[in-house]
Design a protein around this motif. Sequence first.
Motif, PDB file in Angstrom:
ATOM      1  N   ARG A  67     -27.558 -11.548  17.344  1.00  0.00           N
ATOM      2  CA  ARG A  67     -28.309 -11.281  18.570  1.00  0.00           C
ATOM      3  C   ARG A  67     -27.437 -10.501  19.564  1.00  0.00           C
ATOM      4  O   ARG A  67     -26.262 -10.835  19.762  1.00  0.00           O
ATOM      5  CB  ARG A  67     -28.766 -12.594  19.215  1.00  0.00           C
ATOM      6  N   TYR A  84     -35.544 -10.086  18.911  1.00  0.00           N
ATOM      7  CA  TYR A  84     -34.790 -10.839  17.900  1.00  0.00           C
ATOM      8  C   TYR A  84     -35.662 -11.796  17.092  1.00  0.00           C
ATOM      9  O   TYR A  84     -35.685 -11.743  15.847  1.00  0.00           O
ATOM     10  CB  TYR A  84     -33.650 -11.598  18.579  1.00  0.00           C
ATOM     11  N   THR A 125     -32.090  -8.947  21.993  1.00  0.00           N
ATOM     12  CA  THR A 125     -32.670 -10.278  22.181  1.00  0.00           C
ATOM     13  C   THR A 125     -34.178 -10.258  22.407  1.00  0.00           C
ATOM     14  O   THR A 125     -34.884 -11.202  22.034  1.00  0.00           O
ATOM     15  CB  THR A 125     -31.958 -10.987  23.351  1.00  0.00           C
TER      16      THR A 125
END
Length: 491
Positions: free
Chosen positions: A397, A306, A303
């Motif tokens: 993710r 991402y 994340t």
Amino acid sequence: MTLNPTAYSDLDRQFINGIWRSGRSGKTLSNTNPYDGSVINAISLASADDLDDAYCAAETAQQQWALTSHGERSALFLRVLSILDTRKEEIIAWLVRETGATLLKATVEWNALRGGTLEAIALPSRVEGKIMPIDIPGKQSFVFREPLGVIGVISPWNFPMHLSNRSIAPALALGNAVVVKPAEDTPVTGGLLLAKIYEEAGLPAGLLNIVVGDVTEIGDVFTLHCAPKLISFTGSTRVGRRIAELAVTGKRLKHVGLELGGNAPIVVLDDADLDVAVRAAAFARFFHNGQICMSGNRIIVDTTLYDEFVERFVDHVRTFKVGDPADPATVIGPLMNLKQKEAALQNIAMARAAGFEEKLGGEVDGLLVPPHVFAGVPNDSAFAQAEQFAPVAPIIRANSEQEALQLANATEYGLSSAVFTRDLGRGLRFARKIEAGMTHINDISIQDSPFNMFGGEKNSGIGRFNGDWILSELTTDHWITLQDTPRNYPF
């Protein structure tokens, strides 16, 4: 051998027992170019009787071939290697025309074909037996490693020459004979062109037979026939299951080597080099339009990286040229056939209907499907779990390294995989926890080395290719004892 040999001709027939002949099924296959739809040739398809002729020829020829010296078999592959070098441009042109491969992909396949042939030169001299201990006085114990006999090969259309020869070359090198059923989309590059090469190299008649036929006529009987000792199949998991069932339900049990579907995760951890990861993930996903079992099918990104990864990935993929595979600048060429196109469009429609973020798309033109990129894809969605045999990229993710590993392993497949990190120790620890036959750190999931193990776990297959692993698959152990002094028996 001349430096500019005459191009091969008559690639519209079966090759059985050293003779080029028409098939006897009464059916004809129209072999077309995926890019422009032009007809390359028309092939009269084989019947079950033609297949039986091929297997019988292989059985007969193999008995003498198994007795030939290691040097004689190695010399065959030296000649094949020379032919591959001499006919490089001809082979690449066939791959572009019949498979829709870009020039880059066709050249990569030619290199893989050459590498497998080079490895086959050494295989005959690597067969070893054993002298074993035994507790009976006056007895000697030996384990000999012998050829299996006849090998049946069913090859796919995506890397047809390489994936056919990946079984043909080691099988012949180890003293076996081979019967090949190439995919109907690639009868020439998947089999007939290889037959011409081995014929030119002086392979004795009957040792390599190419049978091009309709699956409804020779599909099941190819595996059920009593001649083959092993069926080597590369293709879908669905068909692989069918072959495995037939191999154990026929009159004679058979070994199977199954290289099946994949859903390779490309995992980008929070310390990855984004420049490296973006370009590698794009290549792993879109090389040969994603029509490779080892393609990076799911791109799983931590994340913290991402959003930037998605932006860079889309910007890079947007530059890919779509079009004529014979153009050196083309990255995305045609899909193999209408079935592949329809599957791609269904998956794209599925992603749109689910509301995933379509970051990149485009209009379809014939069998040309431009790159599509979807972000915000849940790993457990049908879209992510499907094997995307098309230029379609799901990006997923992950909220932590632990979740990334969990997501990577949450698939029925386990063929190849990759992980990107600047910490090589971390990468190695992560790689060893991935449930796959192959994992590559800081490189693409598409890897196939002729002297390194190749194979998958879970529903991605059974058995191993390449090097000493294929040597074990294509030979069998024979225990022989010799009692050189009389024994005293109890009665």
